[in-house]
Design a protein around this motif. Structure first.
Motif, PDB file in Angstrom:
ATOM      1  N   ARG A   1      23.015  98.595  72.979  1.00  0.00           N
ATOM      2  CA  ARG A   1      23.076  97.202  73.433  1.00  0.00           C
ATOM      3  C   ARG A   1      24.481  96.649  73.512  1.00  0.00           C
ATOM      4  O   ARG A   1      24.666  95.478  73.796  1.00  0.00           O
TER       5      ARG A   1
ATOM      6  N   GLY B   1      26.984  92.336  69.943  1.00  0.00           N
ATOM      7  CA  GLY B   1      25.902  91.503  69.439  1.00  0.00           C
ATOM      8  C   GLY B   1      25.075  92.116  68.337  1.00  0.00           C
ATOM      9  O   GLY B   1      24.216  91.440  67.778  1.00  0.00           O
TER      10      GLY B   1
ATOM     11  N   ASP C   1      15.615  86.332  64.388  1.00  0.00           N
ATOM     12  CA  ASP C   1      15.935  85.783  65.701  1.00  0.00           C
ATOM     13  C   ASP C   1      14.685  85.056  66.191  1.00  0.00           C
ATOM     14  O   ASP C   1      13.604  85.656  66.246  1.00  0.00           O
TER      15      ASP C   1
ATOM     16  N   ARG D   1      19.519  75.355  67.556  1.00  0.00           N
ATOM     17  CA  ARG D   1      20.819  75.760  67.015  1.00  0.00           C
ATOM     18  C   ARG D   1      21.452  74.631  66.212  1.00  0.00           C
ATOM     19  O   ARG D   1      21.900  74.838  65.081  1.00  0.00           O
TER      20      ARG D   1
ATOM     21  N   GLY E   1      23.571  82.059  64.935  1.00  0.00           N
ATOM     22  CA  GLY E   1      24.070  82.624  66.181  1.00  0.00           C
ATOM     23  C   GLY E   1      23.286  82.057  67.345  1.00  0.00           C
ATOM     24  O   GLY E   1      22.055  81.945  67.275  1.00  0.00           O
ATOM     25  N   TYR E   2      23.997  81.690  68.396  1.00  0.00           N
ATOM     26  CA  TYR E   2      23.376  81.065  69.560  1.00  0.00           C
ATOM     27  C   TYR E   2      23.441  82.041  70.728  1.00  0.00           C
ATOM     28  O   TYR E   2      24.527  82.421  71.179  1.00  0.00           O
ATOM     29  N   TYR E   3      22.287  82.470  71.208  1.00  0.00           N
ATOM     30  CA  TYR E   3      22.189  83.442  72.295  1.00  0.00           C
ATOM     31  C   TYR E   3      21.428  82.800  73.455  1.00  0.00           C
ATOM     32  O   TYR E   3      20.238  83.063  73.656  1.00  0.00           O
TER      33      TYR E   3
ATOM     34  N   ARG F   1      21.706  83.110  76.749  1.00  0.00           N
ATOM     35  CA  ARG F   1      21.255  84.004  77.823  1.00  0.00           C
ATOM     36  C   ARG F   1      19.992  84.760  77.417  1.00  0.00           C
ATOM     37  O   ARG F   1      19.070  84.945  78.214  1.00  0.00           O
ATOM     38  N   GLU F   2      19.952  85.195  76.159  1.00  0.00           N
ATOM     39  CA  GLU F   2      18.797  85.959  75.672  1.00  0.00           C
ATOM     40  C   GLU F   2      17.659  85.056  75.189  1.00  0.00           C
ATOM     41  O   GLU F   2      16.600  85.532  74.827  1.00  0.00           O
TER      42      GLU F   2
ATOM     43  N   HIS G   1      19.699  83.056  66.244  1.00  0.00           N
ATOM     44  CA  HIS G   1      19.709  83.888  65.045  1.00  0.00           C
ATOM     45  C   HIS G   1      19.982  82.972  63.862  1.00  0.00           C
ATOM     46  O   HIS G   1      20.912  82.160  63.907  1.00  0.00           O
TER      47      HIS G   1
END
Length: 154
Positions: free
Chosen positions: A95, A98, A112, A124, A136-138, A140-141, A145
């Motif tokens: 991956r 990340g 997550d 968040r 953790g801020y994702y 796009r995904e 987290h």
């Protein structure tokens, strides 16, 4: 985090990979419920291998506090919780960025998540405001987290 005076601490989850659902009181009258914690350990297992780890109850306390902060009763959607070392190593290789080499997911201290109907940025921000661990801020995904490690964010 202290369990406080609440008679029961309730959490609900939908797993995005296994399609399983669970809702239960994981603590009652200030004490964790061992059978509920075992059920949550199984639910939060490594969905790649089926390996069951032990989830730190402080993570459930963080999620409960987050639920209260957001005034939500909707189930958390779980993208990933426990990861065995082999899965973590595989994800790190395949991956790219990340995935931490020494991820708190392997210690049962990270998850997550997202909550249907709650903007990811609001989730968040609520987690950041609690100051109970890493966030953790994702975008796009489409997940956030949270962990019970040291307070930090990315």
């Amino acid at each position: 985090m202290a369990l406080g005076a609440a008679p029961a601490r309730h959490l609900a989850f939908d797993h995005t990979h296994t399609r399983e659902k669970i809702a239960l009181d994981y603590a009652v009258d200030g004490s964790y419920v061992p059978a509920a914690l075992r059920s949550l350990d199984h639910f939060m297992r490594d969905h790649y291998t089926g390996t069951v780890g032990q989830i730190d109850p402080a993570l459930f306390d963080l999620l409960h506090a987050l639920r209260l902060q957001l005034r939500q009763t909707t189930a958390f959607e779980v993208i990933s919780c426990y990861r065995c070392p082999e899965t973590n190593a595989h994800l790190k290789r395949t991956r790219g960025g990340g995935v931490a080499t020494r991820s708190l997911h392997m210690d049962g201290k990270a998850i997550d998540i997202r909550i249907p109907g709650v903007a990811l940025a609001d989730l968040r921000d609520a987690a950041l405001g609690l100051q109970l661990g890493g966030v953790g801020y994702y975008a796009r995904e489409q997940f956030v987290h949270v962990d019970v490690g040291r307070v930090r964010h990315w």
